[in-house]
Write a protein that holds these residues in place. Structure first.
Motif, PDB file in Angstrom:
ATOM      1  N   LEU A  93       0.903  -0.991   0.107  1.00 20.64           N
ATOM      2  CA  LEU A  93       0.121   0.095  -0.020  1.00 20.64           C
ATOM      3  C   LEU A  93       1.087   1.142   0.102  1.00 20.64           C
ATOM      4  O   LEU A  93       1.602   1.509   1.128  1.00 20.64           O
ATOM      5  CB  LEU A  93      -0.914   0.005   1.126  1.00 20.64           C
ATOM      6  CG  LEU A  93      -2.009   1.144   1.135  1.00 20.64           C
ATOM      7  CD1 LEU A  93      -2.964   0.544   0.013  1.00 20.64           C
ATOM      8  CD2 LEU A  93      -2.714   1.044   2.746  1.00 20.64           C
ATOM      9  N   LEU A  94       0.985   2.115  -0.982  1.00 22.24           N
ATOM     10  CA  LEU A  94       1.446   3.369  -1.274  1.00 22.24           C
ATOM     11  C   LEU A  94       0.893   4.562  -0.624  1.00 22.24           C
ATOM     12  O   LEU A  94      -0.357   4.714  -1.152  1.00 22.24           O
ATOM     13  CB  LEU A  94       1.958   3.462  -2.639  1.00 22.24           C
ATOM     14  CG  LEU A  94       3.505   2.529  -3.072  1.00 22.24           C
ATOM     15  CD1 LEU A  94       3.066   1.180  -3.123  1.00 22.24           C
ATOM     16  CD2 LEU A  94       3.868   3.251  -4.448  1.00 22.24           C
ATOM     17  N   ALA A  95       1.441   5.628   0.042  1.00 26.89           N
ATOM     18  CA  ALA A  95       0.609   6.771   0.259  1.00 26.89           C
ATOM     19  C   ALA A  95       1.011   7.664  -0.942  1.00 26.89           C
ATOM     20  O   ALA A  95       1.520   8.759  -0.604  1.00 26.89           O
ATOM     21  CB  ALA A  95       1.464   7.280   1.608  1.00 26.89           C
ATOM     22  N   LEU A  96       0.549   7.338  -1.992  1.00 30.82           N
ATOM     23  CA  LEU A  96       0.308   8.133  -3.275  1.00 30.82           C
ATOM     24  C   LEU A  96      -0.840   7.849  -3.850  1.00 30.82           C
ATOM     25  O   LEU A  96      -1.437   6.949  -3.877  1.00 30.82           O
ATOM     26  CB  LEU A  96       1.482   8.097  -4.094  1.00 30.82           C
ATOM     27  CG  LEU A  96       2.788   8.256  -3.856  1.00 30.82           C
ATOM     28  CD1 LEU A  96       3.758   7.599  -4.905  1.00 30.82           C
ATOM     29  CD2 LEU A  96       2.973   9.758  -3.553  1.00 30.82           C
ATOM     30  N   PRO A  97      -1.503   9.111  -4.574  1.00 23.95           N
ATOM     31  CA  PRO A  97      -2.752   8.687  -5.298  1.00 23.95           C
ATOM     32  C   PRO A  97      -2.649   7.747  -6.383  1.00 23.95           C
ATOM     33  O   PRO A  97      -1.484   7.356  -6.789  1.00 23.95           O
ATOM     34  CB  PRO A  97      -3.110   9.991  -5.857  1.00 23.95           C
ATOM     35  CG  PRO A  97      -2.391  11.034  -5.033  1.00 23.95           C
ATOM     36  CD  PRO A  97      -1.209  10.226  -4.540  1.00 23.95           C
ATOM     37  N   ALA A  98      -3.750   6.891  -6.770  1.00 23.99           N
ATOM     38  CA  ALA A  98      -3.566   6.021  -7.866  1.00 23.99           C
ATOM     39  C   ALA A  98      -3.042   6.716  -9.143  1.00 23.99           C
ATOM     40  O   ALA A  98      -2.469   5.924  -9.914  1.00 23.99           O
ATOM     41  CB  ALA A  98      -4.743   5.204  -7.932  1.00 23.99           C
ATOM     42  N   SER A  99      -3.625   7.688  -9.508  1.00 23.16           N
ATOM     43  CA  SER A  99      -3.339   8.325 -10.749  1.00 23.16           C
ATOM     44  C   SER A  99      -1.666   8.621 -10.886  1.00 23.16           C
ATOM     45  O   SER A  99      -1.209   8.450 -12.030  1.00 23.16           O
ATOM     46  CB  SER A  99      -4.348   9.444 -10.744  1.00 23.16           C
ATOM     47  OG  SER A  99      -3.790  10.504  -9.891  1.00 23.16           O
TER      48      SER A  99
END
Length: 323
Positions: free
Chosen positions: A247-253
């Motif tokens: 899980l990354l703390a970045l928006p999916a786009s």
């Protein structure tokens, strides 16, 4: 006279792309004066070519729509570009190798001797580079059918293979995009009132519908930007010895734009997403995750967690050594 004829032929090839160019732009491309460009335009007109003068903002010169170009009007740079394209296309399309070879042979026969000399001495072979994460070539016939529907502005019925099984969709196709050695269709789905970016290798087009549609404005104003920023574009995990996710703390786009080919991005929240991908080793997989420079949580499987710890220990040890 020979220099003038060669320059005029090159000017004709520039007009062949269909663009409207100012005399200054033409002069820069041909590396001559504006006066010479205008004189060569008059020469083409005398030879029967319809060169239109477009006035106003965005004006310039262009080839008339009813003008027919003679066969294979290529300058030397275009000849090389065509030869390279025809030799490398089998890397992204299957069932086209023989036809591309025949097309190249025909093209070389029709070229002037000077252009042919530029293309005959070399051959180009495409090899897999593991950093590119390429997909297998797709069926050229599928591209032909969908490409034809785009050109004619006809809706297309496709069978789509998804995670929930096969579905049949009616789409308004707008553009084809090749990115990370994968083909994507940018289309509008009227039934769902939404734009789609879809893997072409997961589509099976049906018989032509013959139904026309009006073109719409593609999101972001560009099909490439739309594909790159869309996370649910039908990507599937590539086959690698090691697979993992985090899980990354970045928006999916954002992650969708920079994820390597063969990775999948799943929306979690507006500021986080799950990235699943593969690599040749657990250390390589860990390194790919670290390139996003974002907080990582819920890391799976245990082998990936151990690889991340190992990299951290190696880095710590190296920093202590340098100190």
């Amino acid at each position: 006279m020979a220099v003038t004829s060669a320059r005029t032929l090159r000017l004709l090839s520039v007009f062949g792309v269909g663009a409207t160019l100012t005399a200054e732009e033409l002069a820069e491309r041909l590396e001559v004066s504006v006066r010479t460009v205008r004189r060569d335009i008059d020469t083409l007109r005398d030879l029967g070519y319809e060169i239109e003068a477009v006035r106003g903002a965005g004006g310039g010169y262009r080839l008339g729509r009813t003008t027919r170009l003679p066969p294979v009007v290529f300058d030397e740079e275009q000849a090389v570009a065509a030869a390279v394209a025809l030799q490398t296309v089998p890397a992204v399309l299957s069932g086209i190798r023989e036809n591309s070879a025949r097309a190249l042979a025909t093209l070389r026969q029709a070229m002037p001797a000077r252009s042919r000399i530029r293309t005959e001495p070399f051959t180009v072979s495409a090899a897999r580079n593991y950093w590119e994460f390429p997909a297998a070539p797709i069926d050229a016939e599928i591209v032909r059918v969908i490409g034809g529907a785009i050109n004619r502005q006809h809706t297309v019925r496709v069978d789509c293979t998804g995670e929930d099984g096969p579905t049949t969709l009616m789409l308004e196709p707008h553009a084809l995009v090749v990115w990370a050695a994968r083909w994507y269709l940018v289309a509008f789905e009227p039934a769902a009132d939404r734009w789609r970016a879809m893997r072409v290798d997961r589509l099976e087009p049906g018989m032509p519908t013959g139904r026309s549609f009006d073109r719409r404005d593609i999101p972001h104003g560009d099909p490439i930007a739309f594909v790159m920023s869309t996370h649910d574009r039908g990507d599937i995990p590539a086959e690698w010895p090691c697979h993992g996710s985090a899980l990354l703390a970045l928006p999916a786009s954002v992650v969708a734009r920079f994820a390597p080919g063969g990775a999948t991005v799943e929306y979690a929240t507006d500021s986080s997403c799950r990235l699943s991908l593969g690599a040749w080793s657990w250390a390589g997989l860990a390194g790919l995750l670290l390139t996003f420079d974002a907080d990582l949580t819920d890391i799976e499987p245990a082998e990936l967690r151990r690889a991340l710890r190992s990299l951290r220990n190696r880095i710590d040890e190296g920093l202590r050594y340098d100190a």
